[in-house]
Design a protein around this motif. Structure first.
Motif, mmCIF file in Angstrom:
data_model
loop_
_atom_site.group_PDB
_atom_site.id
_atom_site.type_symbol
_atom_site.label_atom_id
_atom_site.label_comp_id
_atom_site.label_asym_id
_atom_site.label_seq_id
_atom_site.Cartn_x
_atom_site.Cartn_y
_atom_site.Cartn_z
ATOM 1 N N GLY A 144 0.824 -1.207 0.000
ATOM 2 C CA GLY A 144 0.000 0.000 0.000
ATOM 3 C C GLY A 144 0.851 1.246 0.000
ATOM 4 O O GLY A 144 0.539 2.245 -0.662
ATOM 5 N N ALA A 145 1.965 1.190 0.729
ATOM 6 C CA ALA A 145 2.861 2.344 0.786
ATOM 7 C C ALA A 145 3.673 2.463 -0.507
ATOM 8 O O ALA A 145 3.861 3.565 -1.034
ATOM 9 N N GLY A 146 4.139 1.340 -1.010
ATOM 10 C CA GLY A 146 5.007 1.371 -2.195
ATOM 11 C C GLY A 146 4.262 1.371 -3.514
ATOM 12 O O GLY A 146 4.791 1.841 -4.525
ATOM 13 N N GLY A 147 3.025 0.840 -3.504
ATOM 14 C CA GLY A 147 2.254 0.729 -4.743
ATOM 15 C C GLY A 147 1.961 2.078 -5.365
ATOM 16 O O GLY A 147 1.897 2.222 -6.586
ATOM 17 N N GLN A 148 1.785 3.090 -4.515
ATOM 18 C CA GLN A 148 1.512 4.448 -5.010
ATOM 19 C C GLN A 148 2.661 4.920 -5.909
ATOM 20 O O GLN A 148 2.451 5.448 -6.994
ATOM 21 N N PHE A 149 3.875 4.688 -5.445
ATOM 22 C CA PHE A 149 5.054 5.123 -6.209
ATOM 23 C C PHE A 149 5.148 4.375 -7.527
ATOM 24 O O PHE A 149 5.288 4.988 -8.589
ATOM 25 N N VAL A 150 5.027 3.046 -7.448
ATOM 26 C CA VAL A 150 5.120 2.232 -8.671
ATOM 27 C C VAL A 150 3.999 2.607 -9.634
ATOM 28 O O VAL A 150 4.213 2.772 -10.841
ATOM 29 N N GLY A 151 2.794 2.781 -9.085
ATOM 30 C CA GLY A 151 1.636 3.141 -9.910
ATOM 31 C C GLY A 151 1.839 4.471 -10.609
ATOM 32 O O GLY A 151 1.526 4.623 -11.794
ATOM 33 N N ASN A 152 2.382 5.450 -9.880
ATOM 34 C CA ASN A 152 2.629 6.765 -10.481
ATOM 35 C C ASN A 152 3.598 6.673 -11.636
ATOM 36 O O ASN A 152 3.375 7.251 -12.697
ATOM 37 N N GLN A 153 4.695 5.952 -11.410
ATOM 38 C CA GLN A 153 5.728 5.832 -12.447
ATOM 39 C C GLN A 153 5.170 5.118 -13.678
ATOM 40 O O GLN A 153 5.300 5.602 -14.803
#
Lengths: 485, 219
Positions: free
Chosen positions: A379-388
């Motif tokens: 949940g914390a890291g998915g935002q970053f990966v999703g944005n990229q």
């Protein structure tokens, strides 16, 4: 439920293994979440595009019908007089009827003409074509000479294409609004203003090119800047874009002559739900005389965004399922290996008389504990990966779609710049696309509670399937073979 | 208490059984040793009476009820307790949790009673400090005592042990055998020990030798 305690003791005692499992699960779930985020963001963006981009229906003179009428009259009349194509100005009363239809959010009336500068000098174009006197060849049939200053009459500048697409923007004062109806207020271009040292509040004088050719004083209420590439003119004979002024359509009609009161060159209606554009057009057609007027639609921006977002959503969907399936297989293999290592423990449990389903439940609980932590990390890291991933996908998808769109539209129909009988030829096709906006296709990739719930569901499903696949061995295991060698 | 009736077992070839037509009786309050060379089938016999496998011929009766009737899982949970040569403890737990887990699974009357578990361990020389350590940090003798404590903490009337002293030194062997005798005599349970060590067997109340597919009573 003793298996809960056993599961906790095992996870806690074998911290290294648990951490590794959490990392593997987090990586899998992070990609699942990225896919979920992109998919939901694409759906949101498509819905937002409906509101942002919208689609337009334009009411204008039926040029095709007018041309046919001209051909018929030329064949029947003597050859001494050259036939003229007569375009009927749009009646504002018709526009009001269409505006009352469902799904019409706003509309912009457009009326263009030209006047001659009197108290100021127009900006000369660098091509050597003097602004003075050379009217734009907008195609509008003019019964009189054309002026050196282009007048674009609108309901509101904010609804005009040049402004809504950000090609032009107000730098001083304000734009034309509905409150400027029946006033002499004008918005002039920055270059024209600086050349003549004009500012907001000043008054300029123009001379009508039609009718009584009166001198008219106009009050400057705003100054706008046209972008370097923007031009409301068309063709090499056009005036410099800086010589375009925006007024209320009522003033433009006044310049054209008294018989143009209550009319417009065209009226552009913004459709709130682009998916309903066809039904709006059909309903609108019933309200007008189609032999004189035509309704044309433009939802290309919406279609561009929709196509781009569909591509992204489809790709995101594939990511979700691909990662989920791959994740299940990877986790299942890990769990199988893990369970094989624990055959002895399973044997002891069976020798104590533990039910097989409780042993499976213990492994499931252990994995569930791992997955809960992994969901939090993902949940914390998915935002970053999703944005990229999302921004990369959108830029690729939008570029592809827009390239296709431009290629497809090449040589497409221009806007009917046909002049109205008696009107002054204006070079503008302003208003035809009024209301169409630049497609905004940024993805709002943010983790919501729904996304996390979906991720939890996927995590649960992956865990359940992995354990079920791996548990085949437990269900078949014979304690004697394990414990007594 | 426990009877075997015409018990027989073979792997692939029925014509070459490990043993056949075995009729034995085991009572509570007694300890039994089953001696035999490697490969004679004594461990297989133990797995049958422990409910880990099913006989190929004959039947096993507990208080005149067939194990098939009782159900092997149910039998293992409530009626029998097994001690293995390799201890077979839960390696990720402490001795205390090993006992509490076994007590919870078998549903003994003391299930969840931490004090009872600690006392049982203490009776076997596993003090409170050792009781909360991971079992892997204990010696072989200590681990076997934990395994025996697990048996003692349960309510099962039948205790079977497969080479329980196989990995132990002389001192620990003696201590473990004494514990089994106490389980049999003090706690009135039936203890059956499979061993290849005559010294261990000699300390049990009854000895049988498995030889030539048959059991012979030694004493």
């Amino acid at each position: 439920m003793n298996f809960f305690k056993r599961a906790w003791l095992n996870v806690w005692a074998k911290k290294g293994r648990s951490v590794l499992l959490i990392l593997v699960s987090s990586a899998i779930l992070m990609f699942v979440l990225a896919g979920l985020l992109i998919r939901s963001a694409a759906v949101k963006a498509t819905a937002q595009a409906k509101a942002d981009v919208g689609a337009t229906v334009t009411l204008s003179a039926n040029r095709q019908a007018a041309f046919k009428q001209m051909q018929n009259s030329s064949s029947s009349s003597s050859k001494s007089s050259r036939p003229k194509m007569t375009l009927t100005p749009v009646k504002l009363s018709d526009a009001a009827k269409i505006a009352s239809l469902d799904n019409i959010s706003s509309y912009n009336v457009t009326s263009s003409t030209s006047v001659n500068a009197k108290s100021y000098d127009t900006v000369a174009t660098s091509s050597g074509l003097s602004g003075g006197g050379s009217g734009g060849p907008g195609g509008m049939k003019s019964s009189t000479s054309t002026g050196d200053t282009q007048i674009d009459g609108v309901t509101s500048t904010s609804l005009a294409t040049a402004f809504s697409s950000k090609q032009s923007k107000i730098t001083k004062g304000r734009g034309i609004t509905t409150a400027d109806k029946n006033t002499n207020h004008v918005v002039i271009e920055k270059d024209l203003a600086s050349q003549n040292k004009l500012t907001v509040g000043d008054t300029i004088t123009v001379k009508e090119t039609a009718g009584s050719k009166d001198k008219v004083k106009l009050k400057i209420v705003g100054i706008y800047k046209a972008s370097a590439t923007s031009s409301s003119s068309a063709g090499p004979m056009s005036t410099d874009p800086a010589n375009t002024m925006y007024t209320s359509y009522t003033l433009a009609n006044t310049f054209k002559g008294s018989k143009y009161a209550g009319t417009a060159d065209s009226v552009t209606f913004n459709v709130s739900n682009p998916a309903k554009i066809s039904s709006v057009k059909a309903a609108g057609k019933k309200l007008i005389n189609t032999s004189k007027y035509a309704l044309s639609t433009d939802d290309s921006s919406y279609q561009t965004v929709k196509a781009a977002m569909s591509n992204v959503a489809s790709f995101a969907n594939k990511i979700v399922w691909l990662v989920a399936i791959a994740g299940t297989i990877i986790l299942a293999l890990i769990v199988i290996l893990m369970i094989r290592e624990r055959r002895f423990e399973i044997g002891v449990l069976l020798s104590l008389g533990e039910a097989r389903w409780k042993i499976v439940a213990q492994f499931f609980t252990e994995m569930l504990m791992v997955i809960v932590v992994a969901v939090a990390i993902a949940g914390a890291g998915g935002q970053f990966v999703g944005n990229q991933l999302g921004s990369q996908l959108v830029s690729q998808s939008t570029t592809t779609t827009q390239t296709t769109s431009v290629t497809g539209q090449h040589g497409g129909s221009g806007t009917p710049g046909g002049g109205m009988k008696g009107g002054n030829g204006g070079p503008s096709n302003l208003g035809q696309n009024a209301g169409s906006k630049t497609a905004k296709t940024d993805l709002d990739v943010s983790v919501s509670a729904v996304n996390l719930a979906e991720l939890g569901g996927f995590g649960l499903a992956i865990t359940f399937l992995s354990i079920m696949i791996a548990s085949g061995g437990i269900l078949r295991l014979e304690p004697k073979k394990v414990l007594i060698s | 208490m426990l009877k075997t009736q015409g018990l027989g077992y073979w792997y692939q070839d029925k014509a070459q059984p490990l043993f056949q037509d075995i009729n034995l009786e085991f009572d509570v309050g007694q300890s039994y040793a089953i001696l035999g060379h490697s490969g004679t089938g004594k461990t297989t016999f133990l797995s049958l009476i422990a409910g880990l496998d099913k006989p190929k011929a004959g039947d096993i009766l507990l208080d005149d009820r067939s194990l098939n009737q009782i159900g092997l899982t149910n039998y293992r949970r409530h009626e029998v307790s097994i001690v293995f040569q390799a201890y077979n403890l839960f390696t990720y737990m402490s001795p205390l949790n090993n006992l509490l887990t076994a007590m919870a699974i078998t549903g003994t009357e003391h299930a969840g009673d931490k004090a009872f578990a600690l006392k049982t361990l203490n009776d076997l020389g596993i003090g409170a400090d050792l009781a909360t350590r991971n079992v892997q940090h204990l010696s072989g003798g200590q681990q076997q005592r934990v395994a025996i404590a697990r048996t003692m903490a349960g309510d099962a009337q039948l205790v079977v042990a497969d080479e329980p002293t196989g990995n132990l030194d002389e001192d620990n062997t003696q201590a473990v055998i004494e514990q089994f005798q106490r389980i049999a005599h003090d706690r009135q349970k039936c203890v059956i020990i499979v061993t290849h060590e005559p010294d261990v067997a000699a300390q049990c109340d009854h000895q049988y030798r498995l030889e030539n597919k048959q059991f012979t009573k030694l004493s």
